[in-house]
Motif scaffolding. Structure first.
Motif, PDB file in Angstrom:
ATOM      1  N   LEU A  11       0.829  -1.209   0.000  1.00 59.27           N
ATOM      2  CA  LEU A  11       0.000   0.000   0.000  1.00 59.27           C
ATOM      3  C   LEU A  11       0.859   1.252   0.000  1.00 59.27           C
ATOM      4  O   LEU A  11       1.969   1.244   0.519  1.00 59.27           O
ATOM      5  CB  LEU A  11      -0.869   0.041   1.269  1.00 59.27           C
ATOM      6  CG  LEU A  11      -1.800  -1.145   1.516  1.00 59.27           C
ATOM      7  CD1 LEU A  11      -2.474  -0.991   2.876  1.00 59.27           C
ATOM      8  CD2 LEU A  11      -2.843  -1.250   0.407  1.00 59.27           C
ATOM      9  N   ASP A  13       0.661   4.972   1.605  1.00 55.53           N
ATOM     10  CA  ASP A  13      -0.094   5.719   2.619  1.00 55.53           C
ATOM     11  C   ASP A  13      -0.285   7.169   2.184  1.00 55.53           C
ATOM     12  O   ASP A  13       0.675   7.835   1.769  1.00 55.53           O
ATOM     13  CB  ASP A  13       0.664   5.724   3.956  1.00 55.53           C
ATOM     14  CG  ASP A  13       0.657   4.360   4.625  1.00 55.53           C
ATOM     15  OD1 ASP A  13       0.007   3.437   4.103  1.00 55.53           O
ATOM     16  OD2 ASP A  13       1.302   4.238   5.684  1.00 55.53           O
ATOM     17  N   GLY A  59       3.701   2.296   2.447  1.00 58.15           N
ATOM     18  CA  GLY A  59       3.187   1.769   3.711  1.00 58.15           C
ATOM     19  C   GLY A  59       2.973   0.274   3.642  1.00 58.15           C
ATOM     20  O   GLY A  59       3.739  -0.448   3.001  1.00 58.15           O
ATOM     21  N   GLY A  60       1.886  -0.173   4.298  1.00 57.25           N
ATOM     22  CA  GLY A  60       1.617  -1.606   4.431  1.00 57.25           C
ATOM     23  C   GLY A  60       2.333  -2.078   5.690  1.00 57.25           C
ATOM     24  O   GLY A  60       3.547  -1.859   5.837  1.00 57.25           O
ATOM     25  N   SER A  61       1.588  -2.724   6.573  1.00 56.94           N
ATOM     26  CA  SER A  61       2.168  -3.070   7.876  1.00 56.94           C
ATOM     27  C   SER A  61       3.418  -3.953   7.765  1.00 56.94           C
ATOM     28  O   SER A  61       4.486  -3.614   8.305  1.00 56.94           O
ATOM     29  CB  SER A  61       1.087  -3.766   8.712  1.00 56.94           C
ATOM     30  OG  SER A  61       1.626  -4.230   9.903  1.00 56.94           O
ATOM     31  N   ASN A  64       6.304  -2.166   6.175  1.00 56.85           N
ATOM     32  CA  ASN A  64       6.960  -1.221   7.095  1.00 56.85           C
ATOM     33  C   ASN A  64       7.969  -1.946   7.982  1.00 56.85           C
ATOM     34  O   ASN A  64       9.070  -1.448   8.234  1.00 56.85           O
ATOM     35  CB  ASN A  64       5.923  -0.527   7.994  1.00 56.85           C
ATOM     36  CG  ASN A  64       5.017   0.432   7.231  1.00 56.85           C
ATOM     37  OD1 ASN A  64       5.370   0.885   6.150  1.00 56.85           O
ATOM     38  ND2 ASN A  64       3.860   0.733   7.801  1.00 56.85           N
ATOM     39  N   ALA A 114      -3.650   3.437   1.627  1.00 60.82           N
ATOM     40  CA  ALA A 114      -4.225   3.540   2.977  1.00 60.82           C
ATOM     41  C   ALA A 114      -4.315   5.022   3.320  1.00 60.82           C
ATOM     42  O   ALA A 114      -3.297   5.726   3.328  1.00 60.82           O
ATOM     43  CB  ALA A 114      -3.331   2.831   3.974  1.00 60.82           C
ATOM     44  N   PHE A 126      -7.629   4.435   9.845  1.00 60.25           N
ATOM     45  CA  PHE A 126      -7.379   4.115   8.436  1.00 60.25           C
ATOM     46  C   PHE A 126      -8.652   3.862   7.634  1.00 60.25           C
ATOM     47  O   PHE A 126      -9.550   3.142   8.089  1.00 60.25           O
ATOM     48  CB  PHE A 126      -6.563   2.828   8.322  1.00 60.25           C
ATOM     49  CG  PHE A 126      -5.119   3.001   8.634  1.00 60.25           C
ATOM     50  CD1 PHE A 126      -4.308   3.791   7.834  1.00 60.25           C
ATOM     51  CD2 PHE A 126      -4.561   2.369   9.734  1.00 60.25           C
ATOM     52  CE1 PHE A 126      -2.962   3.948   8.124  1.00 60.25           C
ATOM     53  CE2 PHE A 126      -3.220   2.521  10.030  1.00 60.25           C
ATOM     54  CZ  PHE A 126      -2.423   3.308   9.227  1.00 60.25           C
ATOM     55  N   TYR A 157      -3.706  -7.935   8.509  1.00 61.91           N
ATOM     56  CA  TYR A 157      -4.541  -7.257   7.509  1.00 61.91           C
ATOM     57  C   TYR A 157      -4.769  -8.112   6.263  1.00 61.91           C
ATOM     58  O   TYR A 157      -5.624  -7.788   5.442  1.00 61.91           O
ATOM     59  CB  TYR A 157      -3.869  -5.957   7.060  1.00 61.91           C
ATOM     60  CG  TYR A 157      -3.884  -4.835   8.059  1.00 61.91           C
ATOM     61  CD1 TYR A 157      -5.067  -4.390   8.632  1.00 61.91           C
ATOM     62  CD2 TYR A 157      -2.705  -4.176   8.405  1.00 61.91           C
ATOM     63  CE1 TYR A 157      -5.067  -3.332   9.525  1.00 61.91           C
ATOM     64  CE2 TYR A 157      -2.698  -3.120   9.302  1.00 61.91           C
ATOM     65  CZ  TYR A 157      -3.885  -2.700   9.859  1.00 61.91           C
ATOM     66  OH  TYR A 157      -3.896  -1.654  10.737  1.00 61.91           O
ATOM     67  N   THR A 267       1.113   6.074  13.276  1.00 61.47           N
ATOM     68  CA  THR A 267       1.196   5.164  12.116  1.00 61.47           C
ATOM     69  C   THR A 267       2.553   4.445  12.088  1.00 61.47           C
ATOM     70  O   THR A 267       3.595   5.093  12.108  1.00 61.47           O
ATOM     71  CB  THR A 267       1.026   5.952  10.791  1.00 61.47           C
ATOM     72  OG1 THR A 267      -0.202   6.654  10.827  1.00 61.47           O
ATOM     73  CG2 THR A 267       1.063   5.017   9.583  1.00 61.47           C
ATOM     74  N   GLY A 268       2.503   3.124  12.055  1.00 58.43           N
ATOM     75  CA  GLY A 268       3.740   2.346  11.907  1.00 58.43           C
ATOM     76  C   GLY A 268       4.434   2.024  13.224  1.00 58.43           C
ATOM     77  O   GLY A 268       5.456   1.324  13.211  1.00 58.43           O
ATOM     78  N   ASP A 271       4.595  -1.663  13.736  1.00 53.82           N
ATOM     79  CA  ASP A 271       5.408  -2.280  12.665  1.00 53.82           C
ATOM     80  C   ASP A 271       6.899  -2.112  12.957  1.00 53.82           C
ATOM     81  O   ASP A 271       7.694  -3.030  12.763  1.00 53.82           O
ATOM     82  CB  ASP A 271       5.105  -1.630  11.309  1.00 53.82           C
ATOM     83  CG  ASP A 271       3.622  -1.636  10.995  1.00 53.82           C
ATOM     84  OD1 ASP A 271       2.916  -2.510  11.519  1.00 53.82           O
ATOM     85  OD2 ASP A 271       3.166  -0.751  10.239  1.00 53.82           O
ATOM     86  N   PRO A 307       4.977   6.204   8.321  1.00 50.00           N
ATOM     87  CA  PRO A 307       5.745   5.069   8.850  1.00 50.00           C
ATOM     88  C   PRO A 307       7.203   5.018   8.412  1.00 50.00           C
ATOM     89  O   PRO A 307       7.874   4.040   8.659  1.00 50.00           O
ATOM     90  CB  PRO A 307       4.971   3.871   8.281  1.00 50.00           C
ATOM     91  CG  PRO A 307       4.447   4.369   6.973  1.00 50.00           C
ATOM     92  CD  PRO A 307       4.182   5.844   7.127  1.00 50.00           C
TER      93      PRO A 307
END
Ligand SMILES: OC[C@H]1O[C@H](O)[C@H](O)[C@@H]1O
Length: 326
Positions: A11, A13, A59-61, A64, A114, A126, A157, A267-268, A271, A307
């Motif tokens: 993703l 962010d 992004g993306g958990s 990250n 996101a 989010f 997720y 955010t992050g 992660d 993040p």
């Protein structure tokens, strides 16, 4: 040295700083939650937040977490799916900049984004448009994907694609990898409880959860939740935000004090905690040291919007990490 591969929603962010929480009420988003949205809702979010300052970051958990590890010098890879568009190119170039091996499939659909709505108290909410990310399918996982790696880190997720998670975890275990899972969000856990229980009980070695996620997963609070989860996992990390974290490894329980910082955007945070913790594990450090490094990285990332941190910040972090390793 151990190598780590991440798998998750690829993703970009779009981070917006709100003046107050009115927009969250108008959009009917519970503060701190993650909701999946369609492309029409993306237009609503963009319209509702058009007057506020925006930033963009990859992004993306799980991605990250992989970025954090790569910044600390760990060899890493990331498996996900993007669209053939500016966001997909941005996500890929960010992986490449950090020497993260990109196993990125492409789709004709738009890349996932996101929309992080950041409240003045630094909590983030989010609205996530998964786009191409959600198309990642279990049959697209190459049999050799995990061959060079010793840890697979995945994000909760991904639960919208249960076959993908199941297949990845089975394959990773068959190749001898340790599996690390971050539960991601309390509402993800609530909505997928049975499935997540099955995955954790069968395949997960290291589990990261915050208080709300652990409660949603076990129905129990704080340390009781920790004990329950550790019936299934070798290592359970419970992140308690401003109260620090507590870790259970077999019978050992370790409490980690929080880092005192001025939080701008959470955010992050989770992660990057995972990045620091896994970094410590890979280097054979004590649980105490792993937790402290996790806490350090989480504390640093909440001082910035988004993040990702710049090179100067990473250079400072690396010095502090080196000190914590002694
Ligand atoms: O955990 C934070 C990440 O989750 C969401 O997926 C966003 O992309 C964000 O970067």
């Amino acid at each position: 040295m151990s190598k780590v591969i991440g798998m998750g929603n690829a993703l970009v962010d779009i981070l917006t700083r709100l003046q107050d929480d009115t927009i969250l009420s108008e959009l009917k988003y519970p503060k701190g939650s993650m909701q999946l949205v369609n492309i029409e809702e993306v237009a609503n979010v963009l319209l509702a937040t058009r007057d506020f300052p925006r930033n963009q970051a990859s992004g993306g958990s799980a991605a990250n977490t992989i970025h954090g590890l790569a910044n600390l010098g760990v060899e890493t890879g990331f498996f996900g799916k993007v669209g053939r568009d500016e966001w997909g190119a941005f996500f890929r170039s960010d992986l490449e900049k950090r020497s993260i091996k990109p196993y990125l499939l492409e789709s004709d659909n738009e890349s996932g984004r996101a929309f992080a709505l950041i409240s003045p108290d630094s909590e983030r909410t989010f609205a996530t448009f998964l786009g191409a990310a959600v198309e990642l399918a279990h049959h697209e996982i190459p049999d050799s994907l995990f061959d060079d790696y010793s840890i697979l880190h995945i994000e909760g997720y991904l639960v919208q694609n249960r076959d993908l998670i199941r297949h990845a975890l089975q394959l990773a275990k068959s190749k001898g990898l340790k599996v690390s899972l971050d539960l991601a969000s309390f509402n993800v856990v609530e909505d997928n409880l049975d499935f997540l229980h099955e995955m954790v009980e069968k395949y997960v070695d290291i589990l990261f959860a915050n208080e709300e996620e652990a409660k949603a997963f076990t129905g129990l609070a704080e340390e009781e939740a920790l004990h329950k989860i550790s019936e299934f996992c070798d290592l359970t990390v419970l992140k308690l935000g401003k109260k620090g974290s507590v870790i259970k490894h077999h019978d050992e329980i370790v409490k980690i004090a929080p880092i005192q910082v001025e939080s701008l955007d959470t955010t992050g945070a989770g992660d990057l905690y995972a990045s620091g913790f896994l970094f410590g594990m890979i280097h054979g450090l004590s649980i105490q040291q792993c937790g402290r490094i996790g806490s350090l990285l989480a504390g640093k990332v909440i001082e910035v919007i988004g993040p990702k941190m710049d090179d100067a910040t990473w250079n400072m972090i690396k010095e502090e990490v080196a000190a914590l390793m002694n």
